[in-house]
Scaffold this active site. Structure first.
Site, short mmCIF file in Angstrom:
data_model
loop_
_atom_site.label_atom_id
_atom_site.label_comp_id
_atom_site.label_asym_id
_atom_site.label_seq_id
_atom_site.Cartn_x
_atom_site.Cartn_y
_atom_site.Cartn_z
N CYS A 143 -2.12 -1.23 -51.81
CA CYS A 143 -1.84 -1.58 -53.23
C CYS A 143 -3.11 -1.66 -54.34
O CYS A 143 -4.20 -1.82 -53.70
CB CYS A 143 -0.96 -2.87 -53.27
N SER B 185 -4.78 -3.97 -55.75
CA SER B 185 -5.88 -4.99 -55.57
C SER B 185 -6.85 -4.78 -54.35
O SER B 185 -7.94 -5.20 -54.28
CB SER B 185 -5.48 -6.23 -55.96
N HIS C 269 -1.87 -7.24 -49.08
CA HIS C 269 -1.01 -8.04 -49.53
C HIS C 269 0.75 -7.65 -49.59
O HIS C 269 1.15 -8.55 -50.32
CB HIS C 269 -1.50 -8.58 -50.93
N CYS D 21 4.77 -6.59 -53.34
CA CYS D 21 4.06 -6.57 -54.26
C CYS D 21 4.52 -5.63 -55.45
O CYS D 21 5.14 -6.00 -56.40
CB CYS D 21 2.36 -6.32 -54.03
N1 COD Z 1 -2.69 5.74 -72.02
C1 COD Z 1 -1.71 6.32 -71.06
N2 COD Z 1 -1.69 6.41 -69.76
C2 COD Z 1 -2.79 6.11 -69.12
C3 COD Z 1 -3.80 5.67 -69.89
C4 COD Z 1 -4.01 5.75 -71.20
N3 COD Z 1 -4.90 5.09 -72.03
N4 COD Z 1 -5.00 5.26 -68.97
C5 COD Z 1 -4.49 5.47 -67.91
N5 COD Z 1 -3.18 5.79 -68.08
C6 COD Z 1 -2.24 6.14 -66.91
C7 COD Z 1 -2.78 6.88 -65.57
O1 COD Z 1 -2.89 8.34 -65.68
C8 COD Z 1 -1.88 6.43 -64.54
O2 COD Z 1 -0.56 7.31 -64.21
C9 COD Z 1 -1.18 4.97 -65.05
O3 COD Z 1 -1.65 5.00 -66.39
C10 COD Z 1 -1.81 3.98 -64.19
O4 COD Z 1 -1.22 4.12 -62.90
P1 COD Z 1 -2.13 3.39 -61.63
O5 COD Z 1 -1.45 4.37 -60.38
O6 COD Z 1 -3.55 3.59 -61.70
O7 COD Z 1 -1.58 2.13 -61.53
P2 COD Z 1 -0.32 1.36 -60.83
O8 COD Z 1 1.05 1.56 -61.31
O9 COD Z 1 -0.60 1.24 -59.15
O10 COD Z 1 -1.08 -0.23 -61.13
C11 COD Z 1 -0.85 -0.55 -62.36
C12 COD Z 1 -1.44 -1.98 -62.47
C13 COD Z 1 -1.29 -2.37 -64.09
C14 COD Z 1 -0.72 -2.88 -61.89
C15 COD Z 1 -2.90 -2.01 -62.20
O11 COD Z 1 -3.68 -0.95 -62.67
C16 COD Z 1 -3.74 -3.36 -62.50
O12 COD Z 1 -3.74 -3.64 -63.60
N6 COD Z 1 -3.97 -4.06 -61.54
C17 COD Z 1 -4.60 -5.19 -61.61
C18 COD Z 1 -4.16 -6.04 -60.47
C19 COD Z 1 -2.89 -6.46 -60.50
O13 COD Z 1 -1.82 -6.27 -61.19
N7 COD Z 1 -2.33 -6.92 -59.39
C20 COD Z 1 -1.28 -7.08 -58.88
C21 COD Z 1 -1.21 -7.09 -57.59
S1 COD Z 1 -1.90 -5.42 -56.83
ZN ZN Z 2 -0.52 -5.61 -55.16
#
Ligand code: COD
Ligand code: ZN
Ligand code: ZN
Length: 376
Positions: A47, A49, A69, A176
Protein backbone atom coordinates in the site's frame (compact mmCIF):
# COMPACT_ATOMS: atom_id res chain seq x y z
CA UNK A 1 0.13 -25.12 19.16
CA UNK A 2 3.64 -26.55 19.26
CA UNK A 3 5.09 -23.06 18.86
CA UNK A 4 3.10 -21.45 21.71
CA UNK A 5 5.36 -19.65 24.15
CA UNK A 6 8.42 -20.21 21.97
CA UNK A 7 10.45 -17.98 19.67
CA UNK A 8 9.48 -18.60 16.03
CA UNK A 9 12.15 -18.48 13.32
CA UNK A 10 10.69 -17.37 9.98
CA UNK A 11 11.20 -15.20 6.88
CA UNK A 12 10.50 -11.48 6.75
CA UNK A 13 11.16 -8.65 4.29
CA UNK A 14 13.34 -6.24 6.25
CA UNK A 15 13.66 -2.58 5.29
CA UNK A 16 17.16 -1.44 6.34
CA UNK A 17 16.72 2.17 5.19
CA UNK A 18 15.09 4.37 2.55
CA UNK A 19 15.76 3.76 -1.15
CA UNK A 20 17.20 0.29 -0.54
CA UNK A 21 15.49 -2.88 -1.76
CA UNK A 22 13.87 -4.93 0.98
CA UNK A 23 15.80 -8.09 1.79
CA UNK A 24 14.21 -11.40 2.75
CA UNK A 25 15.85 -12.35 6.03
CA UNK A 26 15.62 -15.06 8.65
CA UNK A 27 14.15 -13.37 11.71
CA UNK A 28 13.08 -14.39 15.19
CA UNK A 29 9.63 -13.50 16.48
CA UNK A 30 9.24 -13.56 20.26
CA UNK A 31 6.03 -14.88 21.85
CA UNK A 32 3.21 -12.41 22.50
CA UNK A 33 3.20 -10.71 25.91
CA UNK A 34 0.22 -9.57 27.96
CA UNK A 35 -2.56 -8.23 25.64
CA UNK A 36 -0.65 -9.21 22.50
CA UNK A 37 -1.47 -11.57 19.63
CA UNK A 38 0.97 -13.50 17.39
CA UNK A 39 -0.35 -13.95 13.85
CA UNK A 40 0.71 -16.14 10.90
CA UNK A 41 0.32 -13.72 7.98
CA UNK A 42 -1.24 -15.42 4.94
CA UNK A 43 -1.62 -12.53 2.47
CA UNK A 44 -0.73 -8.86 2.34
CA UNK A 45 -1.20 -5.98 -0.06
CA UNK A 46 1.48 -3.40 -0.80
CA UNK A 47 0.00 0.00 0.00
CA UNK A 48 0.98 3.66 -0.36
CA UNK A 49 2.49 4.37 3.03
CA UNK A 50 4.75 1.30 2.73
CA UNK A 51 6.01 2.86 -0.48
CA UNK A 52 6.31 6.29 1.17
CA UNK A 53 8.61 4.85 3.85
CA UNK A 54 10.70 3.06 1.27
CA UNK A 55 11.12 6.21 -0.80
CA UNK A 56 12.03 8.27 2.30
CA UNK A 57 8.84 10.36 2.27
CA UNK A 58 7.62 9.48 5.77
CA UNK A 59 9.42 10.99 8.74
CA UNK A 60 9.66 9.50 12.24
CA UNK A 61 10.60 6.08 10.89
CA UNK A 62 13.27 4.10 12.75
CA UNK A 63 15.19 1.51 10.80
CA UNK A 64 15.47 -1.38 10.42
CA UNK A 65 11.76 -1.95 10.19
CA UNK A 66 9.27 -4.50 8.89
CA UNK A 67 6.69 -2.65 6.79
CA UNK A 68 3.24 -3.76 5.66
CA UNK A 69 -0.13 -2.70 7.08
CA UNK A 70 -2.69 -4.29 4.71
CA UNK A 71 -2.58 -7.96 5.66
CA UNK A 72 -4.66 -10.88 6.87
CA UNK A 73 -3.73 -14.05 8.71
CA UNK A 74 -4.46 -16.68 11.33
CA UNK A 75 -3.81 -16.34 15.04
CA UNK A 76 -0.92 -18.60 16.19
CA UNK A 77 -1.05 -17.78 19.89
CA UNK A 78 -2.24 -15.09 22.29
CA UNK A 79 -0.68 -13.53 25.35
CA UNK A 80 -2.33 -13.40 28.76
CA UNK A 81 -5.43 -11.22 29.26
CA UNK A 82 -6.46 -11.46 25.58
CA UNK A 83 -10.21 -11.97 25.25
CA UNK A 84 -12.35 -12.61 22.18
CA UNK A 85 -9.45 -13.87 20.01
CA UNK A 86 -8.04 -17.40 20.08
CA UNK A 87 -5.49 -19.48 18.13
CA UNK A 88 -6.90 -20.52 14.73
CA UNK A 89 -9.05 -17.38 14.31
CA UNK A 90 -8.80 -15.50 11.03
CA UNK A 91 -7.85 -11.88 11.66
CA UNK A 92 -6.96 -8.56 10.03
CA UNK A 93 -4.34 -6.38 11.81
CA UNK A 94 -5.49 -2.76 12.25
CA UNK A 95 -3.18 0.19 11.56
CA UNK A 96 -5.82 2.41 13.19
CA UNK A 97 -6.38 0.60 16.51
CA UNK A 98 -9.53 0.79 18.60
CA UNK A 99 -8.67 0.63 22.29
CA UNK A 100 -12.24 1.41 23.29
CA UNK A 101 -11.12 3.63 26.17
CA UNK A 102 -9.57 6.84 24.82
CA UNK A 103 -11.44 10.06 24.07
CA UNK A 104 -11.65 9.25 20.34
CA UNK A 105 -12.82 5.68 20.86
CA UNK A 106 -15.50 6.83 23.31
CA UNK A 107 -16.85 9.36 20.79
CA UNK A 108 -19.19 7.72 18.25
CA UNK A 109 -18.25 10.38 15.68
CA UNK A 110 -14.51 9.65 15.74
CA UNK A 111 -12.61 6.63 14.46
CA UNK A 112 -8.99 7.37 15.29
CA UNK A 113 -7.44 6.14 18.55
CA UNK A 114 -5.00 7.79 20.95
CA UNK A 115 -3.14 4.48 21.26
CA UNK A 116 -1.97 4.76 17.66
CA UNK A 117 0.37 7.55 18.69
CA UNK A 118 2.17 5.15 21.00
CA UNK A 119 2.72 2.41 18.47
CA UNK A 120 2.76 4.06 15.09
CA UNK A 121 5.58 6.54 15.16
CA UNK A 122 8.22 5.03 17.39
CA UNK A 123 8.39 1.65 15.72
CA UNK A 124 7.16 -0.36 18.67
CA UNK A 125 4.01 -2.02 19.84
CA UNK A 126 2.36 -1.02 23.10
CA UNK A 127 4.83 -2.46 25.57
CA UNK A 128 7.34 -0.06 23.97
CA UNK A 129 9.37 -2.83 22.48
CA UNK A 130 9.39 -4.99 19.37
CA UNK A 131 9.10 -8.76 19.08
CA UNK A 132 11.33 -8.93 15.96
CA UNK A 133 15.07 -9.71 15.90
CA UNK A 134 17.29 -10.14 12.84
CA UNK A 135 20.97 -11.09 13.07
CA UNK A 136 20.86 -10.10 16.74
CA UNK A 137 19.51 -6.64 15.89
CA UNK A 138 16.12 -5.52 17.13
CA UNK A 139 13.81 -4.72 14.17
CA UNK A 140 11.02 -2.14 14.52
CA UNK A 141 7.31 -2.60 13.99
CA UNK A 142 5.39 -0.41 11.50
CA UNK A 143 1.96 1.15 11.99
CA UNK A 144 1.01 -1.26 14.82
CA UNK A 145 0.87 -4.04 12.21
CA UNK A 146 4.03 -5.15 10.22
CA UNK A 147 2.63 -7.64 7.73
CA UNK A 148 5.65 -8.25 5.46
CA UNK A 149 6.65 -11.23 7.60
CA UNK A 150 5.47 -14.80 8.04
CA UNK A 151 4.69 -14.03 11.70
CA UNK A 152 3.93 -10.73 13.43
CA UNK A 153 2.91 -9.67 16.93
CA UNK A 154 0.31 -6.93 17.48
CA UNK A 155 -1.58 -5.44 20.42
CA UNK A 156 -5.00 -6.97 20.99
CA UNK A 157 -6.72 -3.66 20.20
CA UNK A 158 -4.89 -3.61 16.82
CA UNK A 159 -6.50 -6.74 15.44
CA UNK A 160 -10.02 -7.71 14.35
CA UNK A 161 -11.37 -11.26 14.27
CA UNK A 162 -13.14 -11.92 10.96
CA UNK A 163 -15.41 -14.62 9.47
CA UNK A 164 -13.95 -18.16 9.45
CA UNK A 165 -14.62 -18.57 5.71
CA UNK A 166 -13.18 -15.20 4.61
CA UNK A 167 -10.74 -15.48 1.67
CA UNK A 168 -7.64 -13.90 3.22
CA UNK A 169 -5.99 -13.15 -0.14
CA UNK A 170 -8.87 -10.78 -0.95
CA UNK A 171 -10.07 -9.35 2.36
CA UNK A 172 -6.56 -8.22 3.31
CA UNK A 173 -7.41 -5.10 1.25
CA UNK A 174 -10.05 -4.26 3.87
CA UNK A 175 -7.05 -3.60 6.15
CA UNK A 176 -6.30 -0.31 4.36
CA UNK A 177 -6.76 0.80 0.74
CA UNK A 178 -10.27 -0.43 0.03
CA UNK A 179 -11.73 0.70 3.35
CA UNK A 180 -10.06 4.11 3.17
CA UNK A 181 -11.77 4.88 -0.14
CA UNK A 182 -15.07 3.05 0.33
CA UNK A 183 -15.64 4.51 3.80
CA UNK A 184 -14.94 8.03 2.58
CA UNK A 185 -18.05 7.74 0.41
CA UNK A 186 -20.28 5.59 2.65
CA UNK A 187 -19.33 6.92 6.01
CA UNK A 188 -17.54 10.26 5.91
CA UNK A 189 -19.59 11.78 3.05
CA UNK A 190 -22.72 9.64 3.55
CA UNK A 191 -23.40 9.90 -0.19
CA UNK A 192 -27.16 10.00 -0.86
CA UNK A 193 -28.97 8.10 -3.62
CA UNK A 194 -29.28 10.13 -6.82
CA UNK A 195 -26.42 12.50 -5.98
CA UNK A 196 -23.55 13.70 -8.19
CA UNK A 197 -20.02 12.75 -7.07
CA UNK A 198 -16.60 13.84 -8.35
CA UNK A 199 -13.54 11.70 -7.54
CA UNK A 200 -10.20 13.47 -8.03
CA UNK A 201 -7.46 10.83 -8.45
CA UNK A 202 -8.14 7.35 -9.83
CA UNK A 203 -5.54 5.22 -8.01
CA UNK A 204 -6.54 2.24 -5.87
CA UNK A 205 -8.06 4.44 -3.17
CA UNK A 206 -9.93 6.64 -5.69
CA UNK A 207 -11.36 3.49 -7.33
CA UNK A 208 -12.53 2.34 -3.89
CA UNK A 209 -14.28 5.72 -3.43
CA UNK A 210 -16.07 5.01 -6.71
CA UNK A 211 -17.20 1.59 -5.38
CA UNK A 212 -18.61 3.38 -2.30
CA UNK A 213 -20.41 6.06 -4.36
CA UNK A 214 -21.97 3.34 -6.50
CA UNK A 215 -23.11 1.25 -3.50
CA UNK A 216 -24.62 4.45 -2.03
CA UNK A 217 -26.66 4.94 -5.21
CA UNK A 218 -25.02 8.03 -6.73
CA UNK A 219 -26.55 8.84 -10.13
CA UNK A 220 -23.36 10.35 -11.59
CA UNK A 221 -19.77 9.55 -10.63
CA UNK A 222 -17.29 11.79 -12.42
CA UNK A 223 -13.73 10.39 -12.42
CA UNK A 224 -10.97 13.00 -12.72
CA UNK A 225 -7.32 12.28 -13.44
CA UNK A 226 -4.45 13.88 -15.34
CA UNK A 227 -3.56 10.41 -16.65
CA UNK A 228 -6.20 9.33 -19.20
CA UNK A 229 -4.92 5.74 -19.01
CA UNK A 230 -6.82 5.54 -15.71
CA UNK A 231 -10.23 6.14 -17.31
CA UNK A 232 -11.12 2.71 -18.70
CA UNK A 233 -10.65 1.00 -15.35
CA UNK A 234 -12.52 3.76 -13.48
CA UNK A 235 -15.53 3.18 -15.77
CA UNK A 236 -15.39 -0.55 -15.03
CA UNK A 237 -15.64 0.35 -11.33
CA UNK A 238 -18.67 2.59 -11.89
CA UNK A 239 -17.52 6.04 -13.02
CA UNK A 240 -20.23 7.32 -15.35
CA UNK A 241 -17.83 9.74 -17.10
CA UNK A 242 -14.13 10.61 -16.85
CA UNK A 243 -12.36 13.87 -17.56
CA UNK A 244 -8.83 15.24 -17.64
CA UNK A 245 -8.28 18.74 -16.21
CA UNK A 246 -5.42 19.19 -18.69
CA UNK A 247 -7.92 19.20 -21.54
CA UNK A 248 -9.26 22.58 -20.40
CA UNK A 249 -7.62 25.99 -20.27
CA UNK A 250 -9.98 27.50 -17.68
CA UNK A 251 -10.49 26.84 -13.95
CA UNK A 252 -11.56 23.24 -13.63
CA UNK A 253 -14.37 23.95 -11.15
CA UNK A 254 -16.06 26.01 -13.87
CA UNK A 255 -15.98 22.97 -16.15
CA UNK A 256 -17.57 20.80 -13.46
CA UNK A 257 -20.15 23.51 -12.64
CA UNK A 258 -21.25 23.56 -16.28
CA UNK A 259 -21.48 19.79 -16.45
CA UNK A 260 -23.56 19.51 -13.28
CA UNK A 261 -25.91 22.48 -13.15
CA UNK A 262 -23.80 24.44 -10.66
CA UNK A 263 -21.54 21.93 -8.93
CA UNK A 264 -21.30 18.43 -7.54
CA UNK A 265 -22.90 17.20 -4.30
CA UNK A 266 -19.73 15.41 -3.13
CA UNK A 267 -16.09 15.95 -4.15
CA UNK A 268 -13.35 13.55 -3.01
CA UNK A 269 -9.68 14.54 -3.14
CA UNK A 270 -7.74 11.27 -3.36
CA UNK A 271 -4.33 12.55 -4.43
CA UNK A 272 -2.80 14.68 -1.65
CA UNK A 273 -2.42 17.85 -3.76
CA UNK A 274 -3.30 21.25 -2.24
CA UNK A 275 -4.38 22.85 -5.52
CA UNK A 276 -6.66 19.92 -6.25
CA UNK A 277 -8.14 20.19 -2.74
CA UNK A 278 -8.98 23.86 -3.37
CA UNK A 279 -10.43 23.03 -6.77
CA UNK A 280 -12.50 20.22 -5.21
CA UNK A 281 -14.08 22.64 -2.71
CA UNK A 282 -14.96 25.12 -5.45
CA UNK A 283 -16.42 22.30 -7.53
CA UNK A 284 -19.12 21.50 -4.98
CA UNK A 285 -22.60 23.04 -5.19
CA UNK A 286 -22.65 26.30 -3.20
CA UNK A 287 -25.73 25.49 -1.13
CA UNK A 288 -24.95 21.99 0.12
CA UNK A 289 -21.74 20.53 -1.39
CA UNK A 290 -19.42 18.37 0.70
CA UNK A 291 -15.68 17.92 0.13
CA UNK A 292 -13.87 14.93 1.63
CA UNK A 293 -10.08 15.18 1.88
CA UNK A 294 -8.62 11.66 1.63
CA UNK A 295 -5.15 12.46 0.27
CA UNK A 296 -2.37 13.46 2.65
CA UNK A 297 -0.79 16.78 1.65
CA UNK A 298 2.88 17.56 2.43
CA UNK A 299 3.48 18.40 6.11
CA UNK A 300 2.95 22.12 6.95
CA UNK A 301 1.31 22.89 3.60
CA UNK A 302 -1.84 25.01 3.78
CA UNK A 303 -4.97 25.11 1.68
CA UNK A 304 -7.00 28.29 1.25
CA UNK A 305 -10.62 29.05 0.47
CA UNK A 306 -12.92 32.02 0.97
CA UNK A 307 -14.89 31.65 4.22
CA UNK A 308 -17.90 32.80 2.20
CA UNK A 309 -17.70 29.49 0.35
CA UNK A 310 -18.66 27.78 3.61
CA UNK A 311 -21.29 30.30 4.76
CA UNK A 312 -23.62 29.27 2.00
CA UNK A 313 -23.65 25.68 3.25
CA UNK A 314 -20.58 23.86 1.98
CA UNK A 315 -18.77 21.33 4.20
CA UNK A 316 -15.10 20.31 4.18
CA UNK A 317 -14.17 17.09 6.01
CA UNK A 318 -11.29 14.68 6.24
CA UNK A 319 -11.23 10.99 7.03
CA UNK A 320 -8.69 8.32 7.98
CA UNK A 321 -9.52 4.68 7.28
CA UNK A 322 -12.79 5.87 5.73
CA UNK A 323 -14.10 7.04 9.09
CA UNK A 324 -14.72 3.43 10.20
CA UNK A 325 -14.05 2.41 13.81
CA UNK A 326 -11.65 -0.38 12.96
CA UNK A 327 -12.33 -3.23 15.39
CA UNK A 328 -16.10 -2.73 15.17
CA UNK A 329 -16.39 -2.39 11.40
CA UNK A 330 -13.67 -4.51 9.77
CA UNK A 331 -15.52 -7.78 10.59
CA UNK A 332 -18.75 -6.29 9.17
CA UNK A 333 -16.99 -5.15 6.00
CA UNK A 334 -15.62 -8.68 5.53
CA UNK A 335 -19.19 -10.05 5.78
CA UNK A 336 -20.47 -7.36 3.39
CA UNK A 337 -17.81 -8.49 0.90
CA UNK A 338 -18.74 -12.16 1.37
CA UNK A 339 -22.43 -11.23 0.86
CA UNK A 340 -21.43 -9.49 -2.40
CA UNK A 341 -22.45 -5.99 -1.29
CA UNK A 342 -19.33 -4.82 -3.15
CA UNK A 343 -16.60 -6.45 -5.18
CA UNK A 344 -13.02 -5.60 -4.34
CA UNK A 345 -11.48 -8.35 -6.48
CA UNK A 346 -11.12 -5.91 -9.38
CA UNK A 347 -8.62 -3.89 -7.33
CA UNK A 348 -6.25 -6.88 -7.40
CA UNK A 349 -4.29 -6.60 -10.62
CA UNK A 350 -1.28 -8.73 -9.61
CA UNK A 351 -0.44 -11.65 -7.34
CA UNK A 352 3.12 -12.53 -6.39
CA UNK A 353 4.88 -14.87 -4.00
CA UNK A 354 6.23 -13.05 -0.94
CA UNK A 355 9.86 -13.38 -2.15
CA UNK A 356 9.06 -11.09 -5.11
CA UNK A 357 8.05 -8.19 -2.87
CA UNK A 358 10.45 -5.72 -4.53
CA UNK A 359 8.81 -6.47 -7.89
CA UNK A 360 5.48 -5.62 -6.23
CA UNK A 361 6.81 -2.22 -5.14
CA UNK A 362 8.05 -1.54 -8.69
CA UNK A 363 4.59 -2.35 -10.07
CA UNK A 364 3.02 0.15 -7.64
CA UNK A 365 5.58 2.91 -8.31
CA UNK A 366 5.32 2.57 -12.08
CA UNK A 367 1.52 2.77 -11.93
CA UNK A 368 1.21 -0.64 -13.62
CA UNK A 369 -0.65 -2.20 -10.70
CA UNK A 370 -3.61 -1.09 -8.64
CA UNK A 371 -2.93 -3.67 -5.96
CA UNK A 372 -0.43 -6.52 -5.80
CA UNK A 373 -1.24 -9.24 -3.28
CA UNK A 374 1.70 -11.15 -1.82
CA UNK A 375 0.99 -14.65 -0.55
CA UNK A 376 3.13 -16.09 2.21
N1 COD B 1 -5.01 16.11 -10.94
C1 COD B 1 -5.68 14.96 -11.21
N2 COD B 1 -5.17 13.73 -10.99
C2 COD B 1 -3.93 13.66 -10.48
C3 COD B 1 -3.16 14.81 -10.19
C4 COD B 1 -3.76 16.08 -10.45
N3 COD B 1 -3.10 17.22 -10.20
N4 COD B 1 -1.96 14.42 -9.71
C5 COD B 1 -1.99 13.06 -9.67
N5 COD B 1 -3.16 12.61 -10.15
C6 COD B 1 -3.61 11.23 -10.27
C7 COD B 1 -2.54 10.24 -10.68
O1 COD B 1 -2.44 10.16 -12.09
C8 COD B 1 -3.06 8.94 -10.07
O2 COD B 1 -3.86 8.23 -10.96
C9 COD B 1 -3.92 9.39 -8.90
O3 COD B 1 -4.01 10.80 -8.97
C10 COD B 1 -3.30 9.03 -7.53
O4 COD B 1 -3.26 7.68 -7.44
P1 COD B 1 -2.15 6.85 -6.64
O5 COD B 1 -2.13 5.50 -7.26
O6 COD B 1 -0.89 7.62 -6.56
O7 COD B 1 -2.74 6.82 -5.21
P2 COD B 1 -3.55 5.78 -4.32
O8 COD B 1 -4.97 5.68 -4.78
O9 COD B 1 -2.81 4.51 -4.15
O10 COD B 1 -3.49 6.58 -2.95
C11 COD B 1 -4.06 7.81 -2.84
C12 COD B 1 -3.79 8.43 -1.46
C13 COD B 1 -4.57 9.70 -1.39
C14 COD B 1 -4.25 7.51 -0.33
C15 COD B 1 -2.29 8.61 -1.27
O11 COD B 1 -1.68 9.15 -2.35
C16 COD B 1 -1.96 9.44 -0.04
O12 COD B 1 -2.25 10.59 0.13
N6 COD B 1 -1.30 8.75 0.84
C17 COD B 1 -0.89 9.28 2.08
C18 COD B 1 -0.87 8.24 3.10
C19 COD B 1 -2.21 7.64 3.36
O13 COD B 1 -3.27 8.04 2.97
N7 COD B 1 -2.14 6.59 4.06
C20 COD B 1 -3.26 5.81 4.39
C21 COD B 1 -2.74 4.45 4.49
S1 COD B 1 -1.76 4.03 3.13
ZN1 ZN C 1 -2.35 1.82 3.27
ZN1 ZN D 1 -8.68 4.41 21.55
Amino acid sequence: MATTGKIIKCKAAVCWGPNKPLTIEDIEVAPPKDHEVRIKIVATGICRSDEHVLSGNLSNIRFPIILGHEGAGIVESVGSSVTGIKPGDKVIPLFVPQCGKCRCCLNPDSNVCAEAAIGQNDGTILANSTRFTCKGISVNNFACTSTFTEYTVVDDFSVAKIHDDAPLDKVCLIGCGFTTGYGSAINAAKVKPGSICAVFGLGGVGLSVIIGCKVAGASRIIGIDTNPNKFARAKEFGATECINPKDYDRPFHEVLAEMTGGGVDYAFEVIGNIEVMESAVSSTYYGCGTTIIVGVAPTSSKMSFEPLQLLSGRTIKGATFGGFKSKDHVPKLVCDYMNKKFNLDMLITHKLPFEKINEGFQLLCSGKSVRTILTL
